[in-house]
Design a protein around this motif. Structure first.
Motif, mmCIF file in Angstrom:
data_model
loop_
_atom_site.group_PDB
_atom_site.id
_atom_site.type_symbol
_atom_site.label_atom_id
_atom_site.label_comp_id
_atom_site.label_asym_id
_atom_site.label_seq_id
_atom_site.Cartn_x
_atom_site.Cartn_y
_atom_site.Cartn_z
ATOM 1 N N UNK A 24 6.355 -17.084 -11.767
ATOM 2 C CA UNK A 24 6.733 -18.526 -11.463
ATOM 3 C C UNK A 24 7.464 -19.583 -12.953
ATOM 4 N N UNK A 25 7.139 -19.352 -13.951
ATOM 5 C CA UNK A 25 7.733 -19.812 -14.913
ATOM 6 C C UNK A 25 9.559 -19.656 -14.697
ATOM 7 N N UNK A 26 9.897 -18.135 -14.231
ATOM 8 C CA UNK A 26 11.136 -18.426 -14.133
ATOM 9 C C UNK A 26 11.928 -19.368 -13.389
ATOM 10 N N UNK A 27 11.184 -19.032 -12.447
ATOM 11 C CA UNK A 27 10.925 -20.131 -11.100
ATOM 12 C C UNK A 27 11.260 -21.202 -11.286
ATOM 13 N N UNK A 28 9.880 -21.851 -11.583
ATOM 14 C CA UNK A 28 10.147 -23.109 -11.703
ATOM 15 C C UNK A 28 10.787 -23.904 -12.690
#
Ligand code: PHE
Length: 438
Positions: free
Chosen positions: A428-432
């Protein structure tokens, strides 16, 4: 002197990222809360982990530690009108402008507060209801509510907590003066007979001035009434539990403070089990607040206290997440009307995982990282510590490394499960935020 909201906002662990922009690729057109739809905009930052907590009203359960404490404070101020259940969504005007917060106050930032959109936010303090309550003509009132602040993650910080606000209004003429003199004499007499040692500060000082709009004698009487009323509350709450050797008086200390909506302002600390603990913020209400509420010829004091902080001390509750536990091993330990010592039913080992990454150009605020972790891991996260933060001298790229401690309050968490949750945090860190994992 503290500058603003009583709960410490600056973090010991975290460095603030000055440049901060959020990635909104996944923003829905609207968010719904308590049955109402709010169109989103670039300020929207409420997460589902937070929305899920709205409406739990822990302080209304009479046998929950927060409810027990709430009842104790209410019964101390038994002739005050006690209000509960006000919805948490307010306007930034209610939360800040009505209370004379300057336009650049850090509390207004999207990194510090939760916004549904730019005209609706989750209140960050119960003072957000001062103007409407004064406007209703209430002269002695208490108001209890859940409040929301974006913050770090550790054993004493949780993005939702509970506050009680109290205020008392006096007539500004001779009538008010007589009422104050009588009440001050009564309270001072009671305190003189009690085992309490008070370290005071002058009611007003050059750094903690009275208001130009106030008659100095009256303002002094109001400040004195505030101090006497709260010393008396401290005695009710802590007098029997001071914890020291028998015969030791309860020690209360007054400190000059600063709030945009009171002057003079103070903080109260209590010496408990060998430490000074900050209990509440208070002061003489800025006349503009009463003017906005259209309450003429009046002068008032107000205070705001955090229930979790006091309950953690009184009930020996070691982790703020426990207040949200629905585990009967937690809940069954408490009885309405009684302060008891919490007995930990288990101690599960924490399992830490690090995540280290290069930031994208948009940057990443520590509070955004914490909200992302909470949204993914929920109450499995015990604390988050920034352990490294550096900018490469040649490439000028910035990198951060956070250590996340995963630990359940109710059960043993396997390393596999922690790995799984951690993998979701990374995804989610990569995505957001478009970070590059190192
Ligand atoms: N609202 C303040 C806070 O949350 C506390 C406060 C309330 C201070 C009333 C003064 C008067 O920090």
């Amino acid at each position: 002197m503290t500058a603003g909201l009583a709960r410490t906002r600056s973090s010991l662990h975290f460095l603030r990222t000055v440049q901060y922009r959020r990635c909104y690729s996944t923003r829905p057109p609207s968010v719904s809360l308590l049955g109402k739809e709010y169109p989103t905009d670039k300020t929207t930052n409420i997460t589902s982990a937070i929305a899920d907590k709205v409406g739990r009203n822990l302080y209304m359960n009479p046998s929950h530690p927060l409810g027990i404490l709430h009842a104790l404070v209410s019964s101390h101020f038994r002739d005050f009108n006690s209000m509960v259940g006000l919805p948490p969504v307010v306007t930034p005007a209610q939360n800040f402008d009505d209370l004379s917060f300057p336009p650049d106050h850090p509390g207004r930032a999207v990194t510090d507060s939760y916004y549904l959109n730019d005209s609706a936010m989750l209140r960050t303090h119960t003072s957000a209801h001062e103007v409407e309550t004064f406007a209703r003509g209430e002269r002695r009132w208490l108001l209890s509510a859940d409040v929301y602040r974006r913050d770090e993650i550790d054993a004493s910080h949780y993005p939702v907590f509970h506050q009680m606000e109290g205020a008392r209004v006096f007539a500004s003429g001779a009538e008010g003066r007589a009422e104050l003199e009588a009440d001050n004499a009564r309270l001072a007499g009671e305190l003189a007979r009690a085992r309490i040692a008070i370290e005071d500060v002058p009611h007003v000082s050059p750094t903690n001035p009275a208001q130009a709009a106030h008659d100095p004698v009256l303002a002094e009487l109001v400040a004195q009434n505030l101090k006497l009323s709260l010393n008396s509350l401290m005695l009710s709450l802590f007098g029997d539990h001071a914890g020291g050797e028998a015969g030791e008086p309860l020690r209360v200390r007054w400190i000059e403070a600063f709030f945009p909506f009171t002057t003079p302002s103070y903080e109260v600390e209590v010496f408990f089990r060998g430490k000074w603990l900050e209990i509440l913020g208070c002061g003489v209400v800025q006349q503009q607040t009463l003017d906005r509420a259209n309450v003429p010829n009046s002068i008032s004091w107000a205070f705001g206290l955090g229930l979790e902080r006091i309950a953690m001390i009184l009930f020996s509750i070691p982790d703020i997440r426990l207040f949200w536990s629905q585990d009967p091993r937690f809940l069954s330990q408490f009885t309405a009307g009684q302060i008891s010592t919490f007995k930990p039913y288990s101690k599960y080992p924490a399992c830490y995982k690090d995540v280290s990454f290069w930031l994208s150009e948009a940057g990443l605020h520590d509070n955004d990282f914490c909200d992302l972790v909470r949204d993914t891991a929920g109450d499995l996260v015990q604390d988050v510590v920034l352990i490294d933060d550096f900018t490469h001298p040649k490439t000028k790229r910035s990198s951060k490394c956070y250590r996340i401690n995963y630990c359940s309050m109710d059960r043993s968490l396997s390393n596999e499960e922690a790995n799984e949750v951690h993998a979701q945090v990374i995804a989610s860190l990569k995505d957001k935020f478009g970070v590059e994992i190192r």
